[in-house]
Design a protein around this motif. Structure first.
Motif, mmCIF file in Angstrom:
data_model
loop_
_atom_site.group_PDB
_atom_site.id
_atom_site.type_symbol
_atom_site.label_atom_id
_atom_site.label_comp_id
_atom_site.label_asym_id
_atom_site.label_seq_id
_atom_site.Cartn_x
_atom_site.Cartn_y
_atom_site.Cartn_z
ATOM 1 N N THR A 1 0.725 -1.049 0.006
ATOM 2 C CA THR A 1 0.147 -0.115 0.211
ATOM 3 C C THR A 1 0.873 1.293 -0.126
ATOM 4 O O THR A 1 2.001 1.048 0.255
ATOM 5 C CB THR A 1 -0.968 0.000 1.310
ATOM 6 N N GLY A 2 0.344 2.470 -0.138
ATOM 7 C CA GLY A 2 1.110 3.761 -0.022
ATOM 8 C C GLY A 2 2.239 3.683 -1.124
ATOM 9 O O GLY A 2 2.011 3.316 -2.406
ATOM 10 N N SER A 3 3.306 4.134 -0.567
ATOM 11 C CA SER A 3 4.505 4.326 -1.513
ATOM 12 C C SER A 3 4.921 2.854 -2.070
ATOM 13 O O SER A 3 5.821 2.747 -3.018
ATOM 14 C CB SER A 3 5.533 5.092 -0.963
ATOM 15 N N ASP A 4 4.494 1.784 -1.343
ATOM 16 C CA ASP A 4 5.217 0.376 -1.663
ATOM 17 C C ASP A 4 4.010 -0.102 -2.611
ATOM 18 O O ASP A 4 4.349 -1.245 -3.112
ATOM 19 C CB ASP A 4 5.055 -0.520 -0.506
ATOM 20 N N LYS A 5 3.095 0.297 -3.038
ATOM 21 C CA LYS A 5 1.944 -0.210 -3.825
ATOM 22 C C LYS A 5 2.517 -0.243 -5.447
ATOM 23 O O LYS A 5 2.822 0.730 -6.041
ATOM 24 C CB LYS A 5 0.875 0.585 -3.689
ATOM 25 N N ILE A 6 2.415 -1.476 -5.794
ATOM 26 C CA ILE A 6 2.880 -1.941 -7.234
ATOM 27 C C ILE A 6 1.987 -2.895 -7.691
ATOM 28 O O ILE A 6 1.443 -3.736 -7.067
ATOM 29 C CB ILE A 6 4.321 -2.022 -7.277
ATOM 30 N N ALA A 7 1.445 -2.886 -8.972
ATOM 31 C CA ALA A 7 0.519 -3.716 -9.456
ATOM 32 C C ALA A 7 1.399 -5.226 -9.573
ATOM 33 O O ALA A 7 2.767 -5.223 -9.743
ATOM 34 C CB ALA A 7 0.397 -3.273 -10.830
ATOM 35 N N ILE A 8 0.668 -6.357 -9.204
ATOM 36 C CA ILE A 8 1.023 -7.625 -9.438
ATOM 37 C C ILE A 8 1.167 -7.781 -10.925
ATOM 38 O O ILE A 8 0.550 -7.674 -11.500
ATOM 39 C CB ILE A 8 0.079 -8.599 -8.806
ATOM 40 N N ARG A 9 2.763 -8.412 -11.238
ATOM 41 C CA ARG A 9 2.948 -8.803 -12.613
ATOM 42 C C ARG A 9 3.933 -9.775 -12.561
ATOM 43 O O ARG A 9 4.571 -10.263 -11.665
ATOM 44 C CB ARG A 9 3.471 -7.355 -13.174
ATOM 45 N N PRO A 10 4.044 -10.239 -13.978
ATOM 46 C CA PRO A 10 4.534 -11.719 -14.017
ATOM 47 C C PRO A 10 6.073 -11.484 -13.580
ATOM 48 O O PRO A 10 6.757 -12.715 -13.127
ATOM 49 C CB PRO A 10 4.690 -11.893 -15.570
ATOM 50 N N ASP A 11 6.896 -10.220 -13.614
ATOM 51 C CA ASP A 11 8.193 -10.441 -13.339
ATOM 52 C C ASP A 11 8.499 -10.075 -11.790
ATOM 53 O O ASP A 11 9.724 -10.051 -11.458
ATOM 54 C CB ASP A 11 8.920 -9.421 -14.168
ATOM 55 N N LEU A 12 7.673 -10.114 -11.073
ATOM 56 C CA LEU A 12 7.728 -10.160 -9.633
ATOM 57 C C LEU A 12 8.811 -11.183 -9.102
ATOM 58 O O LEU A 12 8.569 -12.325 -9.578
ATOM 59 C CB LEU A 12 6.671 -9.969 -8.758
ATOM 60 N N GLU A 13 9.309 -11.058 -7.982
ATOM 61 C CA GLU A 13 10.091 -12.258 -7.395
ATOM 62 C C GLU A 13 9.335 -12.477 -5.957
ATOM 63 O O GLU A 13 8.851 -11.440 -5.434
ATOM 64 C CB GLU A 13 11.628 -11.696 -7.136
ATOM 65 N N TYR A 14 9.194 -13.652 -5.709
ATOM 66 C CA TYR A 14 8.678 -14.119 -4.356
ATOM 67 C C TYR A 14 9.788 -14.687 -3.299
ATOM 68 O O TYR A 14 10.267 -15.660 -3.636
ATOM 69 C CB TYR A 14 7.586 -15.202 -4.846
ATOM 70 N N ASP A 15 9.909 -13.708 -2.316
ATOM 71 C CA ASP A 15 10.814 -14.064 -1.206
ATOM 72 C C ASP A 15 9.936 -14.611 -0.386
ATOM 73 O O ASP A 15 9.015 -14.152 0.303
ATOM 74 C CB ASP A 15 11.344 -12.637 -0.875
#
Length: 194
Positions: A44-58
């Motif tokens: 949320t807030g400044s950390d809010k980014i759309a979920i997308r295919p290139d995201l990494e899952y820690d």
């Protein structure tokens, strides 16, 4: 046969609208179907980014259930460990080396859930506190979810396989083609993480 994605997407979008989750990525796989879907946002807030295919899952806190549990079960399956093995067989300087792998897996070791004031400890201090933790109940008499037990299981994996992150990658993520999942991912921009 996979069911209609519209019902799945509607359910997930309802959860997002009700703020039960920020976002979800999921796949529908079948004999003639391979779909990937990305709904909502990460954060949320400044950390809010759309979920997308290139995201990494820690894995973060999911390391316990996806990484540590899976690798421990693999080690049991190939006979490198037994449920009745004491943790003192693998780790040193423990206050309770008599605890077993089974005790840790079942959260009935007697270890507390976590360490108080953990943010005030450096790495060496945290390791010492985990290894020297007092039991809060007799082993086997209760079930209390314990992060400490799974920290110890992770250390046992490292004692057998070497580095925990490398072990999870080699024995779980690579074989399952989980190419965007890892533990202790380095050199990745924070915006790429979910």
């Amino acid at each position: 046969m996979i069911t209609n994605n519209l019902g799945i997407a509607e359910t997930i979008n309802n959860a997002i609208n009700q703020r039960a989750v920020y976002g979800v990525s999921y796949s529908l796989l079948g004999l003639e179907q391979n779909e990937q879907h990305y709904l909502g946002y990460q954060g949320t807030g400044s950390d809010k980014i759309a979920i997308r295919p290139d995201l990494e899952y820690d894995l973060a806190s999911l390391t316990k259930v996806i990484g540590t549990s899976t690798r421990i079960l693999q080690l049991l399956g190939i006979g490198k460990i037994k449920l009745t093995d004491t943790i003192g067989n693998f780790l040193t300087n423990l206050k309770h080396p008599e605890l077993t792998i089974k005790d840790l897996l079942l959260h009935c070791s007697g270890l507390p859930a976590d360490i108080a004031d953990v943010s005030e400890l450096n790495r060496a201090g945290l390791i010492e506190r985990v290894k020297q933790a007092d039991l809060i109940y007799p082993t086997g008499s209760q079930t209390v979810y314990s992060d400490l037990g799974f920290i110890l299981l992770g250390w046992i994996i490292a004692a057998i396989d070497g580095d925990l992150a490398d072990s999870l990658n080699e024995h779980i993520f690579k074989p399952l083609a989980m190419n965007q999942t890892g533990f202790k991912l380095a050199n990745q921009p924070p915006a790429n993480f979910v």
